[in-house]
Design a protein around this motif. Structure first.
Motif, PDB file in Angstrom:
ATOM      1  N   SER A  90       0.884  -1.211   0.095  1.00 36.03           N
ATOM      2  CA  SER A  90       0.027  -0.127  -0.180  1.00 36.03           C
ATOM      3  C   SER A  90       0.841   1.226  -0.045  1.00 36.03           C
ATOM      4  O   SER A  90       0.515   2.543  -0.257  1.00 36.03           O
ATOM      5  CB  SER A  90      -0.947  -0.003   1.268  1.00 36.03           C
ATOM      6  N   THR A 112      -4.886   1.660  -9.327  1.00 37.61           N
ATOM      7  CA  THR A 112      -6.006   2.097  -8.531  1.00 37.61           C
ATOM      8  C   THR A 112      -6.937   2.341  -9.454  1.00 37.61           C
ATOM      9  O   THR A 112      -6.972   2.785 -10.656  1.00 37.61           O
ATOM     10  CB  THR A 112      -5.354   3.448  -7.941  1.00 37.61           C
ATOM     11  N   ARG A 123      -7.592  -0.416  -4.724  1.00 35.20           N
ATOM     12  CA  ARG A 123      -6.342  -0.977  -5.359  1.00 35.20           C
ATOM     13  C   ARG A 123      -7.217  -2.275  -6.223  1.00 35.20           C
ATOM     14  O   ARG A 123      -7.898  -3.133  -5.490  1.00 35.20           O
ATOM     15  CB  ARG A 123      -5.211  -1.148  -4.788  1.00 35.20           C
ATOM     16  N   GLU A 142       1.505  -8.739   1.813  1.00 38.19           N
ATOM     17  CA  GLU A 142       1.140  -7.615   1.875  1.00 38.19           C
ATOM     18  C   GLU A 142       2.732  -6.863   1.962  1.00 38.19           C
ATOM     19  O   GLU A 142       2.566  -5.757   1.661  1.00 38.19           O
ATOM     20  CB  GLU A 142       0.392  -6.904   2.909  1.00 38.19           C
ATOM     21  N   ASP A 153      -4.519   8.065  -6.066  1.00 43.22           N
ATOM     22  CA  ASP A 153      -3.712   7.306  -5.228  1.00 43.22           C
ATOM     23  C   ASP A 153      -3.256   7.986  -4.128  1.00 43.22           C
ATOM     24  O   ASP A 153      -2.634   9.134  -4.380  1.00 43.22           O
ATOM     25  CB  ASP A 153      -2.534   6.794  -5.981  1.00 43.22           C
ATOM     26  N   SER A 164      -1.242   7.907  -2.065  1.00 44.47           N
ATOM     27  CA  SER A 164       0.338   8.275  -1.912  1.00 44.47           C
ATOM     28  C   SER A 164       0.848   9.276  -2.615  1.00 44.47           C
ATOM     29  O   SER A 164       2.049   9.756  -2.544  1.00 44.47           O
ATOM     30  CB  SER A 164       0.948   6.904  -2.302  1.00 44.47           C
TER      31      SER A 164
END
Lengths: 347, 347
Positions: free
Chosen positions: A4, A249, A307, A331, B87, B89
């Motif tokens: 992530s 995404t 995602r 992950e 996204d 991030s």
């Protein structure tokens, strides 16, 4: 680092599947006289090549001179450029590289020998075993050996790529077509030996034929690339698992259309549109430069910002689009692998 | 430097055609209220963007945040990311960039606003004008303006990409479909104004619709990318000339099959196989990772080591495969243009 944390789109390698693929291929050859010479064009990634070497890979194949240069600089010292290098501007680089590592190059014509005449390079004669691409006609191989030898080249053996059989989905028919191609190749080896040429190397094969080609007496090494990462197209016809995935995404949902932030600049679609993981929540409608448009099923509660994974259809040109691979388990991103030899330069 | 000095395969720009393309597009808009906002995703090349700016381009479009970051660092100060950035991030990078340049981003949903809530970013509402990709439904645009404003975003106007009409080859039918899409977009502008929102920017268009979209009253700017370099697919439906070419070396000739050293890692084939230049000496049989196999005609005396040209079918994903473009005239390479923003990172 966790998945992530990585900005999307990102090309990722699922390590459990990847490790099983490596184990499956290299353990198959552990007790056989034939070696695996992994093909670097599939991944262009030194970190993966080291894993293949540790698993038993003997030497490596490159598609291009620039790949060979990169991997030589990374410490790989037995490199076969499994292509003809016919651009005169590259000859000096070939010579320089051959002084650093054990380098072998393919030739398939008088002209391809003339271009590297007098270089003392080691060569394999590239034999056409049925695919309409490179490779001298089998009946002309002995004459090519003479030409190459007279040009001051060291003929180490032969190679033949049975790529035309990889489109045959039926396992038995593919095996039969593979054996026919290898009969042609081994017939050439016999002809050459009858004419006084040593044939130490008989190089052939692919991920989709390794278990047939690699068990035929006289084949000394298998060229295989896709097995390590694997894509949707080759997974249909091989026991290897898809380890390569694209993390995306969801950027837009309008009615039953959902849009992902990965398109033609993130994956190649010459082998068809990508698959989804998990499957069957949506269908791929089409790809554009930066997007994949999906038709989503009623039971799929797609939300912008979520995602999702895409499964690429063709390893080699997809990896070639990326500067790094994210190797993950669960992950957790365990390693980031630079695709050091990424680039467009051809044979 | 001459073309013959460059190792193949190489992506080249024929400067006479390129310059005519630039002149054709920008002179068309010289006396019109509508501006051209060139789309950087097509070429990712600052050297080309500077030429477009000098020719009259007002601001630029980017497809991705990373493109915008690269071009900001190259001195371009008015950048529209014509995509949703969803996204999380990437939000800090967006904010940082908005402090350096005049930055605008597209939004098309409550969720896409929520991701950048409180950032004070300038946004365009992305309106769906008929293409099954991003864009809010026209009837929901006013509500989206409310949502965006409440999220602390500065709504500067709207955009709508009529990409679905670009596949219509008939000029009149394409023009009609374009006008319909623009009616939808301008209808949204009216709705917004009726509800008290200023709509300073109405951004639309493409290389294949510029002469229709760009002359409709109320459209303030055209987003166009392919016109500068042009490919075989879009050249069929536009007055621009193919300026992009791939220089290859012939590496093998066996019977009527000739093989070039450029394949899927050198060009994208999502818009079809490449053309040849000059035409009609051979037909493209298929492409593999590193090769293009041709069936050559009887009158074509193909020799290993010869150089040949391929004409790519799709500019954007082809340029994205390369680290530099060789800008040439005749046999002379006048400039080498780094494709600075090359990369796979999506919106």
């Amino acid at each position: 680092m966790r998945l992530s944390d990585i900005p999307t789109p990102a090309l990722c390698v699922e390590l459990d599947a990847f490790e099983r693929n490596i184990e499956r291929m290299h353990s198959f050859f552990a007790d056989k006289p034939c070696n695996v010479r992994p093909h670097l064009k599939a991944h262009k990634t030194p970190a993966i090549a080291r894993i293949q070497r540790d698993a038993g890979g003997v030497g490596f194949c490159c598609a291009t001179l620039s790949e060979a240069e990169v991997f030589a600089a990374e410490g790989f010292d037995d490199l076969l450029i499994a292509n003809e290098v016919c651009d005169p501007s590259k000859v000096e680089r070939l010579i320089a590289l051959s002084k650093k590592v054990k380098l072998t190059v393919a030739v398939d014509s008088r002209a391809s020998c003339d271009i590297i005449v007098g270089t003392d390079l080691s060569v394999l004669l590239d034999i056409n075993v049925g695919m309409p691409r490179c490779g001298v006609a089998p009946s002309e191989a002995v004459e090519l050996a003479r030409v190459a030898t007279r040009a001051g080249l060291n003929v180490k053996g032969i190679m033949g790529y049975e790529g035309h059989v990889t489109v045959i989905e039926d396992v038995d028919k593919r095996a039969e077509a593979t054996r026919k191609s290898m009969e042609v190749l081994l017939g050439v080896a016999d002809d050459l030996r009858d004419n006084g040429y040593a044939v130490d190397i008989v190089s052939a094969g692919s991920t989709l034929t390794y278990d047939v080609t690699g068990t035929i007496d006289g084949i000394t090494e298998i060229q295989a690339g896709s097995y390590a990462l694997m894509d949707t197209e080759f997974a249909k016809s091989s026991p290897f698992e898809e380890a390569l995935r694209i993390m995306c995404t969801l950027v837009s949902v309008q009615g039953n259309i959902a849009v992902l932030d990965a398109g033609l600049k993130t994956m190649s679609i010459d082998h068809g549109n990508p698959g989804l993981f998990p499957e069957a929540r949506a269908d791929v409608l089409y790809l554009s430069d930066e997007h994949t448009s999906l038709v989503i099923h009623d039971d799929f509660d797609a939300k912008v910002g979520d995602r999702m994974w895409l499964r690429p259809s063709h390893v080699d040109p997809t990896v070639n689009l990326h500067d790094e691979l994210y190797a993950f388990r669960g992950e957790e991103v365990e390693e980031v692998w630079p695709v050091v030899a990424r680039g467009y330069r051809g044979p």
